[in-house]
Design a protein around this motif. Structure first.
Motif, PDB file in Angstrom:
ATOM      1  N   ASP A  31      -1.408 -20.114  30.072  1.00 33.00           N
ATOM      2  CA  ASP A  31      -2.546 -20.670  30.110  1.00 33.00           C
ATOM      3  C   ASP A  31      -3.692 -22.460  30.428  1.00 33.00           C
ATOM      4  N   GLU A  32      -2.739 -22.784  30.041  1.00 27.99           N
ATOM      5  CA  GLU A  32      -2.974 -24.421  30.603  1.00 27.99           C
ATOM      6  C   GLU A  32      -2.995 -24.465  32.499  1.00 27.99           C
ATOM      7  N   TYR A  33      -1.941 -23.471  33.015  1.00 25.12           N
ATOM      8  CA  TYR A  33      -1.498 -23.759  34.199  1.00 25.12           C
ATOM      9  C   TYR A  33      -3.198 -23.395  34.587  1.00 25.12           C
ATOM     10  N   ARG A  34      -3.516 -22.068  34.167  1.00 26.77           N
ATOM     11  CA  ARG A  34      -4.815 -21.498  33.960  1.00 26.77           C
ATOM     12  C   ARG A  34      -6.626 -22.384  34.799  1.00 26.77           C
ATOM     13  N   LEU A  35      -6.051 -23.433  33.547  1.00 26.39           N
ATOM     14  CA  LEU A  35      -7.641 -24.011  33.602  1.00 26.39           C
ATOM     15  C   LEU A  35      -7.470 -24.900  34.311  1.00 26.39           C
ATOM     16  N   ASP A  36      -5.772 -25.475  35.128  1.00 28.63           N
ATOM     17  CA  ASP A  36      -6.161 -26.873  35.877  1.00 28.63           C
ATOM     18  C   ASP A  36      -4.651 -26.728  36.460  1.00 28.63           C
ATOM     19  N   HIS A  37      -4.752 -27.040  37.751  1.00 27.80           N
ATOM     20  CA  HIS A  37      -3.115 -26.931  38.354  1.00 27.80           C
ATOM     21  C   HIS A  37      -3.565 -27.893  39.518  1.00 27.80           C
ATOM     22  N   LEU A  38      -2.028 -28.981  39.988  1.00 23.98           N
ATOM     23  CA  LEU A  38      -2.438 -29.052  41.539  1.00 23.98           C
ATOM     24  C   LEU A  38      -2.585 -28.543  42.618  1.00 23.98           C
ATOM     25  N   PRO A  39      -3.213 -28.160  43.377  1.00 24.10           N
ATOM     26  CA  PRO A  39      -2.999 -26.616  44.785  1.00 24.10           C
ATOM     27  C   PRO A  39      -1.619 -26.634  45.296  1.00 24.10           C
ATOM     28  N   GLY A  40      -1.082 -25.584  44.951  1.00 27.94           N
ATOM     29  CA  GLY A  40       0.282 -24.966  46.075  1.00 27.94           C
ATOM     30  C   GLY A  40       1.204 -25.297  44.751  1.00 27.94           C
ATOM     31  N   SER A  41       1.105 -25.917  43.537  1.00 26.94           N
ATOM     32  CA  SER A  41       2.414 -25.518  42.897  1.00 26.94           C
ATOM     33  C   SER A  41       2.318 -24.558  42.258  1.00 26.94           C
ATOM     34  N   ILE A  42       3.298 -24.089  41.351  1.00 22.76           N
ATOM     35  CA  ILE A  42       3.039 -22.904  41.185  1.00 22.76           C
ATOM     36  C   ILE A  42       4.368 -22.866  39.223  1.00 22.76           C
ATOM     37  N   ASN A  43       4.159 -21.613  38.783  1.00 21.75           N
ATOM     38  CA  ASN A  43       3.851 -21.638  37.172  1.00 21.75           C
ATOM     39  C   ASN A  43       5.036 -21.584  36.781  1.00 21.75           C
ATOM     40  N   VAL A  44       6.151 -21.875  36.005  1.00 20.65           N
ATOM     41  CA  VAL A  44       7.143 -21.471  35.125  1.00 20.65           C
ATOM     42  C   VAL A  44       7.346 -22.021  34.238  1.00 20.65           C
ATOM     43  N   PRO A  45       6.670 -22.275  33.510  1.00 25.16           N
ATOM     44  CA  PRO A  45       6.616 -22.566  32.160  1.00 25.16           C
ATOM     45  C   PRO A  45       8.508 -22.876  31.139  1.00 25.16           C
ATOM     46  N   LEU A  46       8.262 -23.780  30.653  1.00 21.81           N
ATOM     47  CA  LEU A  46       9.267 -24.357  30.457  1.00 21.81           C
ATOM     48  C   LEU A  46      10.684 -23.953  30.414  1.00 21.81           C
ATOM     49  N   GLU A  47       9.740 -23.011  29.475  1.00 21.46           N
ATOM     50  CA  GLU A  47      11.038 -21.869  28.313  1.00 21.46           C
ATOM     51  C   GLU A  47      12.267 -20.904  29.442  1.00 21.46           C
ATOM     52  N   GLN A  48      11.333 -20.974  30.734  1.00 16.97           N
ATOM     53  CA  GLN A  48      11.939 -20.310  31.870  1.00 16.97           C
ATOM     54  C   GLN A  48      12.701 -20.371  33.235  1.00 16.97           C
ATOM     55  N   VAL A  49      12.263 -21.705  32.493  1.00 10.53           N
ATOM     56  CA  VAL A  49      12.334 -22.603  33.999  1.00 10.53           C
ATOM     57  C   VAL A  49      14.552 -22.681  34.408  1.00 10.53           C
ATOM     58  N   ARG A  50      15.147 -22.332  33.634  1.00  6.85           N
ATOM     59  CA  ARG A  50      16.972 -21.537  33.363  1.00  6.85           C
ATOM     60  C   ARG A  50      16.877 -20.432  33.750  1.00  6.85           C
ATOM     61  N   PHE A  51      15.902 -19.839  34.018  1.00  4.25           N
ATOM     62  CA  PHE A  51      16.546 -17.915  34.578  1.00  4.25           C
ATOM     63  C   PHE A  51      15.807 -17.594  35.413  1.00  4.25           C
ATOM     64  N   ASP A  52      14.501 -18.783  35.798  1.00  2.00           N
ATOM     65  CA  ASP A  52      14.199 -18.158  36.952  1.00  2.00           C
ATOM     66  C   ASP A  52      14.672 -18.206  38.155  1.00  2.00           C
ATOM     67  N   PRO A  53      15.014 -17.380  38.926  1.00  2.00           N
ATOM     68  CA  PRO A  53      15.251 -17.124  40.236  1.00  2.00           C
ATOM     69  C   PRO A  53      14.517 -17.733  41.443  1.00  2.00           C
ATOM     70  N   PHE A  54      13.431 -17.768  41.412  1.00  2.00           N
ATOM     71  CA  PHE A  54      12.249 -17.983  42.457  1.00  2.00           C
ATOM     72  C   PHE A  54      13.137 -20.665  42.547  1.00  2.00           C
ATOM     73  N   VAL A  55      13.027 -21.108  41.032  1.00  2.00           N
ATOM     74  CA  VAL A  55      13.876 -22.239  41.185  1.00  2.00           C
ATOM     75  C   VAL A  55      15.138 -22.708  41.504  1.00  2.00           C
TER      76      VAL A  55
END
Length: 82
Positions: A31-55
């Motif tokens: 929800d924070e990302y949807r409000l405003d984000h850096l163009p070109g960034s991807i959203n991976v909430p902190l609790e998912q960083v360890r498990f995100d296959p893309f990262v």
């Protein structure tokens, strides 16, 4: 591993490097990302960083984690370094 870029350092890096050399990962909640984000960034909430296959599948790219104040991005950088 470099932890702690200023906004100016990030801007300079984006200008100097090819976008295929880095990946900007916004670790705020969706929800924070949807409000405003850096163009070109991807959203991976902190609790998912360890498990995100893309990262975890980007060994040749510099990962740049960002959030609102820097606390979550620092934690994400430490997770990614493990």
């Amino acid at each position: 591993m470099n932890i702690g870029l200023t906004a100016e350092q990030l801007q300079a890096m984006i200008k100097e490097k090819n976008e295929k050399e880095y990946l900007i990962v916004d670790v705020r909640q969706s929800d924070e990302y949807r409000l405003d984000h850096l163009p070109g960034s991807i959203n991976v909430p902190l609790e998912q960083v360890r498990f995100d296959p893309f990262v975890s599948s980007e060994p040749d790219r510099t990962l740049i984690f960002l959030c609102r104040r820097g606390v979550r991005s620092k934690v994400a950088a430490l997770f990614a370094a493990d």
